[in-house]
Scaffold this motif. Structure first.
Motif, PDB file in Angstrom:
ATOM      1  N   GLY A 168     -22.455  10.895  37.329  1.00 23.61           N
ATOM      2  CA  GLY A 168     -21.292  10.504  38.106  1.00 23.61           C
ATOM      3  C   GLY A 168     -20.661   9.220  37.598  1.00 23.61           C
ATOM      4  N   PRO A 169     -19.831   8.591  38.400  1.00 24.27           N
ATOM      5  CA  PRO A 169     -19.120   7.391  37.972  1.00 24.27           C
ATOM      6  C   PRO A 169     -20.058   6.217  37.714  1.00 24.27           C
ATOM      7  N   VAL A 170     -19.592   5.293  36.881  1.00 27.57           N
ATOM      8  CA  VAL A 170     -20.288   4.042  36.613  1.00 27.57           C
ATOM      9  C   VAL A 170     -19.527   2.915  37.303  1.00 27.57           C
ATOM     10  N   VAL A 171     -20.239   2.098  38.059  1.00 21.17           N
ATOM     11  CA  VAL A 171     -19.636   0.937  38.710  1.00 21.17           C
ATOM     12  C   VAL A 171     -20.292  -0.317  38.152  1.00 21.17           C
ATOM     13  N   SER A 172     -19.537  -1.411  38.118  1.00 19.49           N
ATOM     14  CA  SER A 172     -20.005  -2.630  37.468  1.00 19.49           C
ATOM     15  C   SER A 172     -19.999  -3.800  38.434  1.00 19.49           C
ATOM     16  N   VAL A 173     -20.925  -4.733  38.197  1.00 19.29           N
ATOM     17  CA  VAL A 173     -20.895  -5.987  38.942  1.00 19.29           C
ATOM     18  C   VAL A 173     -19.606  -6.720  38.602  1.00 19.29           C
ATOM     19  N   SER A 174     -18.968  -7.270  39.558  1.00 26.85           N
ATOM     20  CA  SER A 174     -17.688  -7.961  39.339  1.00 26.85           C
ATOM     21  C   SER A 174     -17.823  -8.960  38.203  1.00 26.85           C
ATOM     22  N   GLY A 175     -16.937  -8.793  37.196  1.00 28.52           N
ATOM     23  CA  GLY A 175     -16.967  -9.674  36.043  1.00 28.52           C
ATOM     24  C   GLY A 175     -17.698  -9.087  34.862  1.00 28.52           C
ATOM     25  N   ALA A 176     -18.460  -7.967  35.061  1.00 30.15           N
ATOM     26  CA  ALA A 176     -19.189  -7.331  33.959  1.00 30.15           C
ATOM     27  C   ALA A 176     -18.344  -6.228  33.355  1.00 30.15           C
ATOM     28  N   THR A 177     -18.654  -5.848  32.120  1.00 28.33           N
ATOM     29  CA  THR A 177     -17.918  -4.799  31.423  1.00 28.33           C
ATOM     30  C   THR A 177     -18.562  -3.448  31.705  1.00 28.33           C
ATOM     31  N   ALA A 178     -17.758  -2.498  32.135  1.00 26.26           N
ATOM     32  CA  ALA A 178     -18.280  -1.163  32.446  1.00 26.26           C
ATOM     33  C   ALA A 178     -18.724  -0.446  31.188  1.00 26.26           C
ATOM     34  N   VAL A 179     -19.704   0.408  31.324  1.00 33.61           N
ATOM     35  CA  VAL A 179     -20.186   1.212  30.199  1.00 33.61           C
ATOM     36  C   VAL A 179     -19.708   2.632  30.379  1.00 33.61           C
ATOM     37  N   PRO A 180     -19.643   3.402  29.313  1.00 31.17           N
ATOM     38  CA  PRO A 180     -19.215   4.797  29.448  1.00 31.17           C
ATOM     39  C   PRO A 180     -20.232   5.616  30.221  1.00 31.17           C
ATOM     40  N   THR A 181     -19.786   6.785  30.680  1.00 30.74           N
ATOM     41  CA  THR A 181     -20.655   7.638  31.474  1.00 30.74           C
ATOM     42  C   THR A 181     -21.888   8.081  30.708  1.00 30.74           C
ATOM     43  N   THR A 182     -21.725   8.377  29.403  1.00 29.12           N
ATOM     44  CA  THR A 182     -22.863   8.778  28.590  1.00 29.12           C
ATOM     45  C   THR A 182     -23.558   7.535  28.080  1.00 29.12           C
ATOM     46  N   ILE A 183     -24.813   7.381  28.421  1.00 28.54           N
ATOM     47  CA  ILE A 183     -25.559   6.180  28.098  1.00 28.54           C
ATOM     48  C   ILE A 183     -26.267   6.348  26.755  1.00 28.54           C
ATOM     49  N   THR A 184     -26.262   5.326  25.933  1.00 29.81           N
ATOM     50  CA  THR A 184     -26.942   5.338  24.650  1.00 29.81           C
ATOM     51  C   THR A 184     -28.271   4.627  24.771  1.00 29.81           C
TER      52      THR A 184
END
Length: 558
Positions: A168-184
């Protein structure tokens, strides 16, 4: 047993592994057992088709303690529904790690909170199996959240149709850079950075456990290999693990030879990348991943279908829960299996279990082990002895030897009947003992033994019914004797057919590890011998009866 029962239809037993009640699906939503890999315990594969469901959140950024509403809906273009679901939130950078945060219910009539591990509310699932088109839950961020969090959902449309761990969606801590849905996952160490594993010093400077026994990981790509030795003045232990596997190789430290409450270490291949993790297994459930920091000096290599990894662990880790003291002795388990999206599946073969306990930080030993548990071996031996020898002999005596020494009695009954009854009683006794052994080993019903346990239960039931009918049989002169004879015939024939099928299925069970194709060939030869012996004795009896009829006719006519 009846003195004059119909021939060849008697109680039989079988190699049955588990309990007789079919494992049911968790329609009440109490699926904490699936918290780890989020896979329903239905015994089927996840649907290969795209899921007709959408997962959405009401915000893309959050702060510690914030609430995020997570919605699971049927896609607008679909007319589908769903009956069950499981929603979790995980560290987006480590999707195989335990769930983070906790959930708050929006509609308690449709959903409920689950306890994953030791924490209540880590996941939310269905409350019943009614058809649904939408559910919602509120996720509460922990005080110290990871930088990015991703939501995962497993959706059950019906018992055999479900989708596992939909990203599902990725949410980020305010100020952090979001990562793509597929994790490496983490990078794999290059082959040059990891020295070649060798068995040359096994038993001299390091302890080793190998399968097949005596194999060499440096030259044999089919060799499963675990070695360990003390370093840093006895303060740490270096482990090396190698084996051919598509997804992962692992080993566990255990206080006994039963799966559960074990300290586990996994080397996982997810595509062309891999990870090394410490974990804990509290029962026959998915491993609970440990926090980072338990392992040092990690290196992993993936080449030619073989996973090899090396890592160091301190002998004592008192600050970490469920990390065993390496100064103590344990049994070793060595297992492998598939992995998907960084999550492991159940091991494909019976684990290799060391024969004896060993002190991990102690003197080096060249260890031995077995993938076939002793209780399962006894199970097979008792079952095969009971009906390959005893039942077969009893049936042949009842069918073809009634007229042998017919004027001689043994303890008040004809000899054929005493042999028949004794063999059958012994067979039932051995079967009853053998039938309980898989329960003791498995701790319940096995969901991975196919149809073998179900057929075995049916044969076991018929084996019990037969002597009960024999005790209650009418006298030979009774007009009701014919009903007993037919019931004995039907139960015996059914039992024989089911037992033959069940034993062929039983020899293929991974816990026995019987050689193939030799074992099925031996069983086929045994079955043909029984049929041939029965046929030859039947022809012989017919000829004797014909000769007797001719003799009587000559005497009457003379």
């Amino acid at each position: 047993m009846p003195e004059n029962s119909l021939p060849g239809k008697h109680l039989l037993s079988t190699v049955s592994y588990q309990f007789c009640d079919q494992a049911a699906g968790y329609s009440n939503g109490k699926v904490s057992i699936a918290c780890g890999d989020m896979t329903p315990q239905h015994g089927y594969e996840s649907s290969p088709y795209p899921p007709p469901y959408n997962i959405t959140v009401d915000k893309s950024a959050f702060s510690p303690g914030d609430h995020i509403t997570v919605s699971l809906r049927v896609a607008p273009s679909s007319s589908a529904h769903f009956k069950g679901f499981l929603i979790e939130a995980r560290d987006a950078g480590r999707p195989s790690s335990p769930a983070v945060g906790s959930f708050i219910l929006v509609d308690p009539a449709k959903s409920q909170l689950l306890q994953c591990g030791h924490t209540q509310g880590f996941a939310v699932s269905h409350r019943d199996s009614s058809k649904k088109i939408q559910v919602q839950a509120v996720w509460e961020s922990p005080k110290n959240p990871p930088g990015q969090v991703q939501f995962f959902v497993t959706v059950v449309q019906k018992y055999k149709v479900y989708w596992v761990r939909i990203a599902g969606p990725v949410v980020s801590v305010s100020g952090a850079t979001a990562v793509p849905t597929t994790i490496t996952p983490a990078e794999v160490t290059s082959p040059a950075a990891l020295p070649t594993f060798s068995s040359a010093d096994c038993g001299r400077s390091k302890s080793c456990l190998r399968d097949p026994p005596g194999c060499h990981p440096e030259s044999d790509t089919h060799c499963f290999f675990l070695s360990f030795h003390s370093e840093e003045g006895g303060m740490s232990v270096m482990f090396e693990l190698s084996g051919p596997a598509e997804g992962y190789v692992s080993f566990a430290l255990s206080q006994d030879k039963w799966m559960g409450n074990d300290d586990v270490y996994l080397c996982v291949n997810d595509g062309h990348r891999g990870t090394i993790n410490a974990a804990y297994v509290s029962g026959r459930t998915h491993p609970e991943m440990a926090p980072e920091g338990a392992l040092r000096d990690q290196a992993l290599r993936l080449a030619n279908g073989v996973i090899q990894c090396r890592f160091r662990r301190n002998v004592l880790l008192p600050q970490m829960e469920n990390r065993f003291d390496l100064n103590q002795s344990y049994f070793l388990f060595l297992a492998h299996g598939r992995a998907q999206h960084g999550l492991i599946h159940r091991h494909e073969r019976q684990p290799l279990i060391s024969t004896n306990r060993i002190v991990i930080s102690g003197p080096p030993e060249d260890l031995s082990g077995s993938r076939s548990p002793l209780l399962i071996k006894f199970h097979g031996v008792l079952m095969l002895t009971g009906w390959m020898w005893m039942v077969s002999t009893a049936v042949l005596f009842a069918r073809h030897f009634k007229h042998l020494c017919s004027h001689t009695s043994l303890l008040g009954h004809q000899i054929w009947f005493q042999v028949h009854r004794t063999m059958m009683v012994l067979a039932v006794g051995l079967t009853a003992v053998a039938f309980t052994l898989p329960f003791i080993y498995r701790g319940g019903w096995s969901k991975h033994a196919g149809s073998h346990p179900y057929i075995g239960c049916a044969v076991m039931a018929l084996s019990i019914i037969q002597p009960i009918m024999a005790v209650l049989r009418p006298a030979p002169q009774s007009p009701r004797r014919i009903f007993f004879n037919w019931m004995h015939l039907i139960a015996g024939t059914t039992g024989q057919l089911l037992a033959a099928v069940c034993i062929f299925l039983g020899v293929g069970q991974q816990a026995l590890l019987l050689p193939s194709p030799w074992c099925p060939a031996v069983l086929t030869g045994w079955l043909l011998w029984i049929v041939l012996a029965d046929l030859l004795l039947l022809i012989h009896s017919h000829r004797l009866q014909t000769a007797g009829t001719v003799l009587c006719c000559k005497l009457a006519c003379g």
